[in-house]
Design a protein around this motif. Structure first.
Motif, PDB file in Angstrom:
ATOM      1  N   ASP A 104       0.842  -1.187   0.000  1.00  0.00           N
ATOM      2  CA  ASP A 104       0.000   0.000   0.000  1.00  0.00           C
ATOM      3  C   ASP A 104       0.888   1.252   0.000  1.00  0.00           C
ATOM      4  O   ASP A 104       1.908   1.292   0.696  1.00  0.00           O
ATOM      5  N   ASP A 210      -9.746  -9.608  11.370  1.00  0.00           N
ATOM      6  CA  ASP A 210      -9.968  -8.176  11.141  1.00  0.00           C
ATOM      7  C   ASP A 210     -10.086  -7.483  12.498  1.00  0.00           C
ATOM      8  O   ASP A 210     -11.073  -7.702  13.205  1.00  0.00           O
ATOM      9  N   PRO A 211      -9.108  -6.689  12.903  1.00  0.00           N
ATOM     10  CA  PRO A 211      -7.907  -6.316  12.163  1.00  0.00           C
ATOM     11  C   PRO A 211      -6.829  -7.395  12.277  1.00  0.00           C
ATOM     12  O   PRO A 211      -6.897  -8.258  13.147  1.00  0.00           O
ATOM     13  N   SER A 216      -2.877  -6.239   5.832  1.00  0.00           N
ATOM     14  CA  SER A 216      -2.012  -5.297   5.121  1.00  0.00           C
ATOM     15  C   SER A 216      -1.209  -5.935   4.002  1.00  0.00           C
ATOM     16  O   SER A 216      -0.550  -5.236   3.236  1.00  0.00           O
ATOM     17  N   ASP A 422      -9.599  11.809  11.150  1.00  0.00           N
ATOM     18  CA  ASP A 422      -9.042  10.954  10.094  1.00  0.00           C
ATOM     19  C   ASP A 422      -7.625  10.560  10.494  1.00  0.00           C
ATOM     20  O   ASP A 422      -6.731  11.404  10.580  1.00  0.00           O
ATOM     21  N   GLU A 423      -7.416   9.248  10.752  1.00  0.00           N
ATOM     22  CA  GLU A 423      -6.097   8.817  11.236  1.00  0.00           C
ATOM     23  C   GLU A 423      -5.005   8.999  10.195  1.00  0.00           C
ATOM     24  O   GLU A 423      -3.820   9.121  10.534  1.00  0.00           O
ATOM     25  N   ASN A 424      -5.375   9.036   8.895  1.00  0.00           N
ATOM     26  CA  ASN A 424      -4.368   9.280   7.854  1.00  0.00           C
ATOM     27  C   ASN A 424      -3.868  10.723   7.911  1.00  0.00           C
ATOM     28  O   ASN A 424      -2.663  10.989   7.794  1.00  0.00           O
ATOM     29  N   ARG A 441      -6.380   1.763   9.197  1.00  0.00           N
ATOM     30  CA  ARG A 441      -6.952   1.290   7.927  1.00  0.00           C
ATOM     31  C   ARG A 441      -6.005   0.346   7.189  1.00  0.00           C
ATOM     32  O   ARG A 441      -6.443  -0.412   6.327  1.00  0.00           O
ATOM     33  N   SER A 445     -10.665  -3.018   8.878  1.00  0.00           N
ATOM     34  CA  SER A 445     -11.733  -2.367   8.121  1.00  0.00           C
ATOM     35  C   SER A 445     -12.384  -1.206   8.863  1.00  0.00           C
ATOM     36  O   SER A 445     -13.075  -0.394   8.258  1.00  0.00           O
ATOM     37  N   GLU A 446     -12.186  -1.102  10.181  1.00  0.00           N
ATOM     38  CA  GLU A 446     -12.816  -0.038  10.951  1.00  0.00           C
ATOM     39  C   GLU A 446     -11.947   1.217  10.975  1.00  0.00           C
ATOM     40  O   GLU A 446     -10.713   1.131  10.997  1.00  0.00           O
ATOM     41  N   LYS A 447     -12.612   2.369  11.003  1.00  0.00           N
ATOM     42  CA  LYS A 447     -11.906   3.649  11.015  1.00  0.00           C
ATOM     43  C   LYS A 447     -11.589   4.073  12.446  1.00  0.00           C
ATOM     44  O   LYS A 447     -12.199   3.598  13.405  1.00  0.00           O
ATOM     45  N   TRP A 449      -8.692   3.878  14.224  1.00  0.00           N
ATOM     46  CA  TRP A 449      -7.752   3.104  15.029  1.00  0.00           C
ATOM     47  C   TRP A 449      -6.313   3.402  14.626  1.00  0.00           C
ATOM     48  O   TRP A 449      -6.042   3.824  13.500  1.00  0.00           O
TER      49      TRP A 449
END
Length: 477
Positions: A104, A210-211, A216, A422-424, A441, A445-447, A449
């Protein structure tokens, strides 16, 4: 022109256009030396911006397929099929077309940023250098110089090391096996790659947590597998979820990390382990048990591995020295049925002709020494100290803005943001402040974290790292 680019495709539009024009040239629709449509005309015809056509023509120019001169437009190279014209391969296209997918982009960015010396690194899943048993290795090399054979070794790995592993897993993991059932790999990741490539085929369905770290890995997508997710709660995955996926999708394999799971730090409950093994036996579903962390248990209690409970040979067991000794040794192993191990060993030999003998010798010397047990005790104490420093720093400097489960082993803390951030974007701000973590992410799949690895930073930098993270977090207030 009847052809039109597909705006829903992941591939950039300008690349689609460049590929189409190259196809037209190769089929003779556009002859050598002929003039191509102007940028404006082609943009109007394809209903794209002129800048998109400019980018497409530039892609073709870089590959030597067209020539461009200001005032005269874009032409197919006059000598495109001749001997005098030298064409450069379009390496970008080769890079993108390979069947083995890249990591990624965010993961690649994190890896690049964490190479900087001023970054406090909570992102990389490995031990810090001060946790390596370096003094033992130095003493070993000083007192017992290596005098072994440096040629190709057995396809499954050095026999002495495999025999030592048999004794090691019997003592520490209560796993009964033989040297013929062990394959030495370049860490656990190569083990996973071999299993995916050799035991599954495109279209097969597999289940992953998940997670999870597996979330990844692009190796599942590269192999054309269909992945289905198993939610992880405070006691691990639920056996009924595995059964449901099998009934709906006929999953062919289940990948589990039962002890101090990456990233949640949770432990698969003993009753669930039993039920999962019963399901595996009932439906013939192989279980891939990835066990990098069980020896790090801060209490010293080691849970029974799935492999130690497996009475029917349904579990392929993977572990390594990466998370408990040193990542640079690149020593891991798979334990499984002899026929499977032979198949995987054959594939590994095709890739690298077997593992390097020197790190195998170092690993064998260390695993068979009294120093290994004392190292594990010291490692547990230091990891617990780092965990406590991280937990205390988060509570003191961030408080109610995050929540987390405190793990009793492993090297990761799985942190939930209590506000909608937004963790990003938070990662970008954190990097600017000199600290890095892994956005959730990449792992699930959950936002909302984040994963903080407490093993990687030096203990004295943890509080400073969380201070920097807090400064980045408060920018979002």
């Amino acid at each position: 022109m009847e052809w039109k680019p597909n705006f829903n495709e992941k591939k950039p539009v300008y690349k689609q256009i460049a590929e189409y024009i190259e196809l037209k040239i190769s089929t003779g629709d556009y002859l050598a030396g002929s003039k191509l449509p102007s940028e404006r005309a082609l943009a109007k015809e394809l209903k794209v911006n002129r800048s998109t056509i400019i980018a497409a023509y530039e892609e073709l120019r870089a590959a030597g397929i067209v020539t461009r001169r200001e005032g005269s437009g874009t032409h197919v190279s006059a000598d495109i099929w001749g001997l005098s014209h030298q064409r450069t391969p379009n390496w970008n296209r080769y890079v993108e077309y390979g069947s083995f997918l890249p990591n990624d982009p965010l993961a690649r960015r994190i890896r690049k940023e964490t190479q900087e010396k001023n970054i406090i690194n909570f992102a990389t899943g490995e031990l810090s250098a001060d946790l390596f048993p370096s003094s033992y290795f130095q003493q070993l090399l000083a007192e017992k110089p290596f005098d072994g054979y440096l040629g190709y070794d057995h396809p499954q790995g050095n026999l002495s090391l495999r025999e030592t592993i048999v004794s090691h897993v019997r003592e520490f993991k209560k796993v009964e096996t033989s040297a013929s059932s062990v394959l030495i790999t370049s860490g656990a990741q190569q083990a996973l790659h071999l299993i995916v490539q050799c035991l599954l085929k495109p279209g097969d369905a597999v289940a992953i947590e998940d997670p999870s770290y597996s979330f990844s890995l692009p190796l599942f997508q590269s192999a054309g597998l269909r992945t289905f997710l198993l939610p992880v709660d405070e006691h691990g995955v639920k056996p009924e979820d595995i059964l449901s996926l099998y009934q709906k999708h006929r999953i062919r394999m289940v990948f589990l990390n039962p002890d101090f799971q990456n990233p949640t730090g949770t432990v698969l409950h003993l009753e669930r382990r039993k039920e999962i093994l019963e399901l595996s036996s009932l439906y013939g579903i192989p279980i891939i048990e990835d066990d990098p962390y069980s020896l790090t248990s801060f209490t010293g209690k080691i849970n029974p591995t799935l492999k130690s409970m497996d009475e029917n040979g349904n579990v392929l067991y993977i572990t390594s020295l990466t998370k408990i000794v040193a990542s640079g040794l690149r020593i891991g192993w798979i334990i499984g049925p002899d026929t499977v191990i032979e198949r995987l060993a054959d594939a590994k030999q095709q890739i690298d002709f077997g593992h390097s003998i020197f790190p195998q010798w170092v690993a064998e010397q260390f695993l068979s020494s009294d120093s290994f047990s004392s190292h594990i005790v010291s490692l547990r104490n230091e990891l617990k100290r780092k965990r406590d420093l991280l937990v205390a720093s988060l509570k003191e400097q961030i408080g109610s803005k995050v929540r987390f489960h405190v793990p009793e082993g492993g090297i990761h803390l799985w942190v939930k943001l209590t506000e909608d951030i937004d963790e990003n974007k938070l990662l970008e701000a954190a990097i600017k402040h000199g600290v890095a973590f892994v956005p959730g992410r990449l792992l699930g799949s959950e936002k909302g974290w984040m994963r903080f690895t407490f093993a990687r930073p030096e203990a004295e930098t943890i509080q400073e790292g969380i201070d920097r993270f807090a400064q980045a977090l408060y920018l979002f207030d």
